[in-house]
Write a protein that holds these residues in place. Sequence first.
Motif, PDB file in Angstrom:
ATOM      1  N   VAL A  10     102.951  36.286  83.891  1.00 34.53           N
ATOM      2  CA  VAL A  10     102.508  37.489  84.512  1.00 34.53           C
ATOM      3  C   VAL A  10     103.686  38.522  84.900  1.00 34.53           C
ATOM      4  O   VAL A  10     104.733  38.013  84.445  1.00 34.53           O
ATOM      5  N   VAL A  11     103.193  39.606  85.185  1.00 33.47           N
ATOM      6  CA  VAL A  11     104.138  40.657  85.586  1.00 33.47           C
ATOM      7  C   VAL A  11     104.110  40.984  87.189  1.00 33.47           C
ATOM      8  O   VAL A  11     102.930  41.307  87.396  1.00 33.47           O
ATOM      9  N   ILE A  12     105.097  40.854  87.603  1.00 35.45           N
ATOM     10  CA  ILE A  12     104.986  41.205  89.133  1.00 35.45           C
ATOM     11  C   ILE A  12     105.312  42.851  89.336  1.00 35.45           C
ATOM     12  O   ILE A  12     106.187  43.257  88.922  1.00 35.45           O
ATOM     13  N   GLY A  13     104.275  43.453  90.004  1.00 39.30           N
ATOM     14  CA  GLY A  13     104.328  44.794  90.040  1.00 39.30           C
ATOM     15  C   GLY A  13     105.127  45.201  91.327  1.00 39.30           C
ATOM     16  O   GLY A  13     105.487  44.470  92.033  1.00 39.30           O
ATOM     17  N   GLU A  14     105.234  46.666  91.485  1.00 40.36           N
ATOM     18  CA  GLU A  14     106.109  47.023  92.599  1.00 40.36           C
ATOM     19  C   GLU A  14     105.415  46.674  94.026  1.00 40.36           C
ATOM     20  O   GLU A  14     105.964  46.696  95.046  1.00 40.36           O
ATOM     21  N   ASP A  15     104.029  46.416  93.695  1.00 35.85           N
ATOM     22  CA  ASP A  15     103.506  45.926  95.022  1.00 35.85           C
ATOM     23  C   ASP A  15     103.378  44.532  95.275  1.00 35.85           C
ATOM     24  O   ASP A  15     102.706  44.033  96.251  1.00 35.85           O
ATOM     25  N   GLY A  16     104.268  43.959  94.358  1.00 31.10           N
ATOM     26  CA  GLY A  16     104.397  42.309  94.635  1.00 31.10           C
ATOM     27  C   GLY A  16     103.263  41.524  94.105  1.00 31.10           C
ATOM     28  O   GLY A  16     103.224  40.473  94.310  1.00 31.10           O
ATOM     29  N   LEU A  17     102.227  42.083  93.369  1.00 31.54           N
ATOM     30  CA  LEU A  17     100.988  41.321  93.058  1.00 31.54           C
ATOM     31  C   LEU A  17     101.446  41.073  91.401  1.00 31.54           C
ATOM     32  O   LEU A  17     102.071  41.654  90.813  1.00 31.54           O
ATOM     33  N   ALA A  18     100.844  39.812  91.195  1.00 27.63           N
ATOM     34  CA  ALA A  18     101.121  39.351  89.685  1.00 27.63           C
ATOM     35  C   ALA A  18      99.562  39.774  88.921  1.00 27.63           C
ATOM     36  O   ALA A  18      98.637  39.401  89.125  1.00 27.63           O
ATOM     37  N   ARG A  19     100.055  40.332  87.800  1.00 20.88           N
ATOM     38  CA  ARG A  19      99.005  40.727  86.770  1.00 20.88           C
ATOM     39  C   ARG A  19      99.277  40.183  85.392  1.00 20.88           C
ATOM     40  O   ARG A  19     100.466  40.334  85.158  1.00 20.88           O
ATOM     41  N   PRO A  20      98.384  40.101  84.370  1.00 17.58           N
ATOM     42  CA  PRO A  20      98.893  40.085  83.076  1.00 17.58           C
ATOM     43  C   PRO A  20      99.524  41.138  82.679  1.00 17.58           C
ATOM     44  O   PRO A  20      99.480  42.289  83.083  1.00 17.58           O
ATOM     45  N   PRO A  21     100.489  41.169  81.516  1.00 17.64           N
ATOM     46  CA  PRO A  21     101.056  42.226  81.073  1.00 17.64           C
ATOM     47  C   PRO A  21     100.324  43.529  80.600  1.00 17.64           C
ATOM     48  O   PRO A  21     100.606  44.601  80.735  1.00 17.64           O
ATOM     49  N   THR A 187      89.095  34.110  82.847  1.00 19.80           N
ATOM     50  CA  THR A 187      90.313  34.208  82.051  1.00 19.80           C
ATOM     51  C   THR A 187      91.678  34.600  82.764  1.00 19.80           C
ATOM     52  O   THR A 187      92.639  34.951  82.070  1.00 19.80           O
ATOM     53  N   HIS A 188      91.487  34.936  83.969  1.00 19.52           N
ATOM     54  CA  HIS A 188      92.681  35.718  84.731  1.00 19.52           C
ATOM     55  C   HIS A 188      93.692  34.379  84.423  1.00 19.52           C
ATOM     56  O   HIS A 188      93.434  33.025  84.653  1.00 19.52           O
ATOM     57  N   LEU A 189      94.928  34.747  84.309  1.00 20.29           N
ATOM     58  CA  LEU A 189      96.050  33.969  84.144  1.00 20.29           C
ATOM     59  C   LEU A 189      96.237  33.117  85.485  1.00 20.29           C
ATOM     60  O   LEU A 189      95.780  33.729  86.760  1.00 20.29           O
ATOM     61  N   VAL A 190      96.494  31.754  85.625  1.00 19.23           N
ATOM     62  CA  VAL A 190      96.489  31.094  86.735  1.00 19.23           C
ATOM     63  C   VAL A 190      97.307  31.737  87.685  1.00 19.23           C
ATOM     64  O   VAL A 190      96.949  31.644  88.938  1.00 19.23           O
ATOM     65  N   ASP A 191      98.483  32.349  87.422  1.00 22.82           N
ATOM     66  CA  ASP A 191      99.297  32.903  88.662  1.00 22.82           C
ATOM     67  C   ASP A 191      98.789  34.320  88.834  1.00 22.82           C
ATOM     68  O   ASP A 191      99.839  34.821  89.798  1.00 22.82           O
ATOM     69  N   SER A 192      97.827  34.722  88.359  1.00 21.73           N
ATOM     70  CA  SER A 192      97.366  36.314  88.544  1.00 21.73           C
ATOM     71  C   SER A 192      97.030  36.181  90.004  1.00 21.73           C
ATOM     72  O   SER A 192      96.117  35.493  90.457  1.00 21.73           O
TER      73      SER A 192
END
Length: 203
Positions: A10-21, A187-192
């Motif tokens: 995952v990618v951690i955004g500036e808001d601290g939330l984890a999303r797929p690339p 299919t959201h990544l587990v850590d999203s």
Amino acid sequence: MSPIESDNGVVIGEDGLARPPWAARDPLLREYYDTEWGMPVRGEQPLFERISLEGFQAGLSWATILRKRPAFREAFRHFDPDAVAAFTEDDVTRLLADTGIVRNQAKIRATIANARATIELREQDGLDAFVWSFQPNTTPEPRTLAEVPTTSPESVALSKALRRRGFRFVGPTTMFALMEAAGIVDTHLVDSHRRGSSGVWQA
């Protein structure tokens, strides 16, 4: 702060939330991912719209379709199946001249055919019940994008079933994308931060 790619996909955004690339940097895709993608889509018109847009997306990026979605909705009468089913050759000509949408004649004609097939499904339980009947018993649990499948036995079966009923541009990969977007699978990544948010599957 710029987005930071983690070791777990995952990618951690500036808001601290984890999303797929794919949803981490483009603001439009991020908003779509955070608010729409993977949430349950129910009802004939919403599912017809999803099937139509997924068909237009084939061979293109989803970002392209998403940016054109307002124009698609206007051009296709907000994807009202009855309205689209009544389209004539004049409408095909109109759509082929519309620079706001993807001007692919085969896909335009397929959307019209799919609207008519959607209406025919009303004689059974309707498009909603038909599509959701292919929900699997389990859903993937991907930790990286490489672990996200592109088809499934259920998407293959859904594709075949829709084709038998006159639908077009509904291949197994396209139907798996539909199932992902409509919350039929998660299919959201587990850590999203969106994993399990649909309420259909346990986080």
